[in-house]
Design a protein around this motif. Structure first.
Motif, PDB file in Angstrom:
ATOM      1  N   ARG A  90     -32.860  28.538 -13.313  1.00 10.24           N
ATOM      2  CA  ARG A  90     -31.802  28.195 -12.366  1.00 10.24           C
ATOM      3  C   ARG A  90     -31.275  26.776 -12.561  1.00 10.24           C
ATOM      4  O   ARG A  90     -30.497  26.279 -11.740  1.00 10.24           O
ATOM      5  N   TYR A  91     -31.718  26.133 -13.665  1.00 13.74           N
ATOM      6  CA  TYR A  91     -31.398  24.732 -13.875  1.00 13.74           C
ATOM      7  C   TYR A  91     -30.843  24.481 -15.276  1.00 13.74           C
ATOM      8  O   TYR A  91     -31.329  25.068 -16.253  1.00 13.74           O
ATOM      9  N   ALA A  92     -29.849  23.604 -15.346  1.00 15.75           N
ATOM     10  CA  ALA A  92     -29.540  23.003 -16.638  1.00 15.75           C
ATOM     11  C   ALA A  92     -30.683  22.056 -16.977  1.00 15.75           C
ATOM     12  O   ALA A  92     -31.245  21.405 -16.086  1.00 15.75           O
ATOM     13  N   MET A  93     -31.013  21.993 -18.254  1.00 14.67           N
ATOM     14  CA  MET A  93     -32.106  21.128 -18.692  1.00 14.67           C
ATOM     15  C   MET A  93     -31.564  20.058 -19.638  1.00 14.67           C
ATOM     16  O   MET A  93     -30.673  20.340 -20.460  1.00 14.67           O
ATOM     17  N   ARG A  94     -32.100  18.884 -19.520  1.00 11.96           N
ATOM     18  CA  ARG A  94     -31.646  17.761 -20.333  1.00 11.96           C
ATOM     19  C   ARG A  94     -32.826  16.955 -20.856  1.00 11.96           C
ATOM     20  O   ARG A  94     -33.882  16.922 -20.219  1.00 11.96           O
ATOM     21  N   TRP A  95     -32.595  16.318 -21.981  1.00 14.80           N
ATOM     22  CA  TRP A  95     -33.489  15.290 -22.482  1.00 14.80           C
ATOM     23  C   TRP A  95     -32.728  13.966 -22.449  1.00 14.80           C
ATOM     24  O   TRP A  95     -31.595  13.871 -22.924  1.00 14.80           O
ATOM     25  N   HIS A  96     -33.365  12.972 -21.896  1.00  9.35           N
ATOM     26  CA  HIS A  96     -32.871  11.601 -21.888  1.00  9.35           C
ATOM     27  C   HIS A  96     -33.886  10.743 -22.645  1.00  9.35           C
ATOM     28  O   HIS A  96     -35.036  11.152 -22.841  1.00  9.35           O
ATOM     29  N   ARG A  97     -33.467   9.555 -23.012  1.00  7.73           N
ATOM     30  CA  ARG A  97     -34.397   8.601 -23.611  1.00  7.73           C
ATOM     31  C   ARG A  97     -34.044   7.194 -23.172  1.00  7.73           C
ATOM     32  O   ARG A  97     -32.903   6.906 -22.818  1.00  7.73           O
ATOM     33  N   GLN A  98     -35.060   6.348 -23.199  1.00  9.40           N
ATOM     34  CA  GLN A  98     -34.865   4.948 -22.837  1.00  9.40           C
ATOM     35  C   GLN A  98     -35.702   4.073 -23.747  1.00  9.40           C
ATOM     36  O   GLN A  98     -36.935   4.212 -23.790  1.00  9.40           O
ATOM     37  N   ALA A  99     -35.025   3.188 -24.434  1.00  9.57           N
ATOM     38  CA  ALA A  99     -35.695   2.212 -25.292  1.00  9.57           C
ATOM     39  C   ALA A  99     -35.889   0.925 -24.500  1.00  9.57           C
ATOM     40  O   ALA A  99     -35.137   0.653 -23.557  1.00  9.57           O
ATOM     41  N   PRO A 100     -36.873   0.114 -24.879  1.00 10.10           N
ATOM     42  CA  PRO A 100     -37.114  -1.147 -24.155  1.00 10.10           C
ATOM     43  C   PRO A 100     -35.861  -2.003 -24.109  1.00 10.10           C
ATOM     44  O   PRO A 100     -35.193  -2.209 -25.131  1.00 10.10           O
ATOM     45  N   GLY A 101     -35.517  -2.465 -22.916  1.00  9.79           N
ATOM     46  CA  GLY A 101     -34.375  -3.342 -22.763  1.00  9.79           C
ATOM     47  C   GLY A 101     -33.028  -2.653 -22.771  1.00  9.79           C
ATOM     48  O   GLY A 101     -31.992  -3.321 -22.719  1.00  9.79           O
ATOM     49  N   LYS A 102     -33.049  -1.317 -22.845  1.00 14.27           N
ATOM     50  CA  LYS A 102     -31.789  -0.576 -22.883  1.00 14.27           C
ATOM     51  C   LYS A 102     -31.704   0.395 -21.708  1.00 14.27           C
ATOM     52  O   LYS A 102     -32.716   0.731 -21.090  1.00 14.27           O
ATOM     53  N   GLU A 103     -30.492   0.834 -21.425  1.00 15.55           N
ATOM     54  CA  GLU A 103     -30.292   1.813 -20.361  1.00 15.55           C
ATOM     55  C   GLU A 103     -30.735   3.200 -20.827  1.00 15.55           C
ATOM     56  O   GLU A 103     -30.757   3.495 -22.031  1.00 15.55           O
TER      57      GLU A 103
END
Length: 115
Positions: free
Chosen positions: A30-43
């Motif tokens: 029932r959900y769209a699924m996403r992958w996000h990432r975050q590097a040090p010092g970045k959004e």
């Protein structure tokens, strides 16, 4: 309700990794699924999206052609296959499930690309 990512680690440039995200307490169909990432010092950056039925995917330009998002609704799991990894892919990778009502995040798994 929980999302648990796994599969991260240290890999050399040019290598591959496959991340997994297992959901519990709700049904990802029932959900769209996403992958996000975050590097040090970045959004935090959106990497890839897959619709609830898996019929459509969208990728960030930085990973297009190298990463593949997929899902197995029967296993309540979403994947991110990463190939031809680059040092700039180093980040903590987060799984996210969202629909018009709910928005869930996992705790992330670290991916480090280095020789």
């Amino acid at each position: 309700v929980q999302l648990v990512e796994s599969g991260g680690g240290l890999v050399q440039p040019g290598g591959s990794l496959r991340l997994s995200c297992v959901a519990s307490g709700f049904t990802i169909s029932r959900y769209a699924m996403r992958w996000h990432r975050q590097a040090p010092g970045k959004e935090r950056e959106l990497v890839a999206t897959i619709t609830n039925d898996g019929g459509s995917t969208v990728y960030a330009d930085s990973v297009k052609g190298r990463f593949t998002i997929s899902r197995d609704n029967a296993e309540n799991t979403v994947y991110l296959q990463m190939t031809t990894l680059k040092p700039e892919d180093t980040a903590r990778y987060y799984c996210r499930a969202s629909n018009w009502m709910w928005d869930y995040w996992g705790q992330g798994t670290q991916v480090t690309v280095s020789s």
